[in-house]
Design an enzyme around this catalytic site. Sequence first.
Site, PDB file in Angstrom:
ATOM      1  N   SER A 626       0.701  -2.443  -5.544  1.00  0.00           N
ATOM      2  CA  SER A 626       0.375  -3.829  -5.842  1.00  0.00           C
ATOM      3  C   SER A 626      -0.330  -3.902  -7.191  1.00  0.00           C
ATOM      4  CB  SER A 626      -0.451  -4.435  -4.730  1.00  0.00           C
ATOM      5  OG  SER A 626      -0.529  -5.828  -4.853  1.00  0.00           O
ATOM      6  N   HIS A 760       4.603  -7.143   1.882  1.00  0.00           N
ATOM      7  CA  HIS A 760       3.844  -6.518   0.809  1.00  0.00           C
ATOM      8  C   HIS A 760       3.308  -5.147   1.200  1.00  0.00           C
ATOM      9  CE1 HIS A 760       1.915  -6.448  -2.998  1.00  0.00           C
ATOM     10  NE2 HIS A 760       0.691  -6.424  -2.500  1.00  0.00           N
TER      11      HIS A 760
END
Length: 790
Positions: A626, A760
């Site tokens: 991320s 995610h």
Amino acid sequence: LAFRAVATVPRSPPVTHAVRSTGSPTATSRLSLSNNKHHRTSSSGTNHRFLPSSSSASRAHTRAASATMSTEASNVDGTPADVFLEDLRSDESMAWVTAENARALASIVGPGKPEDDPMYGRLRAIYDDKKKIPGIRLRGDFVYNFWQDEDHVKGIWRRTSMEDFKREEPEWETVLDVDALAKDEGKSWVWKGPNFLDYGPGQEKRKDRCVIKLSDGGTDACSVREFDVVTKAFIAPEDGGFALPESKNNFSWVDRDTVWVGFDFGEGTMSPSGYPLTVREWKRGTKLEDSAEIWRGEPTDVVASGMAYWDKSTYYKVWYRAATFYDTVHFAEHKGEMVKVDIPTDFSFGTYSDHVVIHCKSDWEVAGQTFVSGTVVVHPQDTFLAGSRDQFTVLYTPKDDRCTYGGSSETKDYMLIHTLENMVTVVYVWKYDPSNDVKFTLVKTFTAENCQSFSASGVDSALSNDLFVTTDGFLNPVTLSTATAPDLEVSTLLKTNTQWFDPAGMSVSLQEATSDDGTKVPYFLIKGTGVEEGGKPVPTVLYGYGGFEIPMTPGYSATVGEAFLSKGMCYVMSCIRGGGEFGPNWHRAAKKEKRWRAYEDFSSIAKDLVAKGITTPNQLGCMGGSNGGLLAGAMVAHYPQLFGAVVSQCPLLDMERYVLLTSGPSWIDEYGDPKIPEEKVALLGYSPYHNIEKGVEKAKEGGMSAEDAAAGAHIPATLFTTSTADDRVHPSHARRMVHRMRALGVGGAVLYHEMTEGGHAGAADNVSRAKVKTIENKFLIDTLFRGTRK
């Protein structure tokens, strides 16, 4: 505190990627045992200014000025030619993904599949370990746990009594089988958790209703469905049950027949970041579209929401609007009216019983008092909301700039302030006695072992002072004990996770590197089997994050031990600026135009590892997810000579278009706004996507032949991984980065792999977790032991 923690705006990457990169899901168990509103969450924001040295500022300006836009052919509308990859599941996009996946798997696992590799089997055994400590929450008479293993791939939600849980092998009762539900409904359901109805004082044990959040494929968008835990069945809308279609939403119980919801009700009800901007009060038995709007944020806000809840014997109604990721305006009900909570917008605001709890993110001068940045104070809520500021009690003040507040937990009579002081956990235990003139009294301070993580949280904060205590370290599996506040040091061991690798001959130390501006940057160095005795450089993996004030702290990872340490490698966890290791100022030091500080810190650790003889550039790999994926991408673009291999997970990479994709606008306060000229210059100065060609020029300046540089010989072996279902950081960041590198002819050492589910987190179940970690770990191991950067 509580309010920022329950907001539906996920911190861009948060702890999920730190855990995922290190492997073991049980690393999160110390965070999931809490039965309190005040969790050990990272904090964010301060308005202190960090002034870079003139030489550093000059370098940053030079980098920004020399950043180039894509020289690939553009579309008629001026967008990059590779923008077609932003269409998630188009035939053209998925054909490209399929081809790249095949290329990556052929290169990493050969003619077989990841599932055929011995590492996959070992990782599945770790993830499916039936002896790992279940993460539990006490609800009424039961402790609840969500569990995944080889027999329950999508998982089961189960429960048992507290006394039975303490046994070595509890007898679990299944409440909801997600595998069976997914099969029956034809959905790839991913568990996102329950939200129980709290009936308030006198009915603390009554826990019969909740709503359950489920995501199709692991996205942040969830469906919400009311569930009866007594009958173990969903309550259908036609029978009066509350239900929200799949969306990014907010849900709060007000009472059994009333809820507050944030949802996409049409134009103007969702933020540019894709989160709700309104709160509606919805009565049981009425239509969702007929619910009454009671609160609305501004059109430019990141999110607006509200919640109603009991905190011991005090009932709260609170609303907030987040103008940016770090600036939130709070409102609360006081004597039947909504009043503004008059504190600086970068402060965190929560409650404990009949007191408000405020975390000062910057110096605060109020009513003749000064609270320095990082201070935590409490104040009686009734007088505070009425405007009084003369009854503050200071619960924590940082001793120096290397100390920070890390969150709080609670029991019936105690509030536990968790801090990180020079990378060591210290817990301050405060006794609360509403009958005394002095409501809060410090009764004990507990200091954890060095290079260990420690957490204590209430078992049932409404009714008892019992605690769950968890500890773990890089070489020490998670332990779960019970204790009674305030005596954290007197505990009874309850359970211990499996020791998956032999730590004999391994070591852990806290080291420091000196960054470009002279700042001392800590990192944990974990040496694997035989490294000390060998006395020579070995393959090493450096992990980094450096954003959103999220601290990197010690934690046991069976997968790191199995994949790297047991093979004689080293593993390094960096604690660079941008993170939360030393509080708000450490975070602010690498925000927006100062983002370069994080990259200078990380590269300085890489250089320090080589200088100390731990490894060599060709044997050094780096990894991050991320925001950490952006960090890894920046290493490829700006510091390729320092690494032999790079893994970038679910990354941001195009820092010009990030604001146009999924949740991107919510991170403007972290990275900057490309619509503002000076901030755009800074963004393009480090944006990996925009600096590929610059890397070619730098390689030639460093003595590489023009032919080799043009062919990407300066770029280390690099693997980008992501998920089609990631609706937080769009997978097109990684897709377009690889596509562009291929188009420019410098992508020969670059591979790409995309999971179709997982959101995610990159993976939604143990099968997919083991698969993606097999791919990433084999890539690093094979490349770094080969030492050829290929």
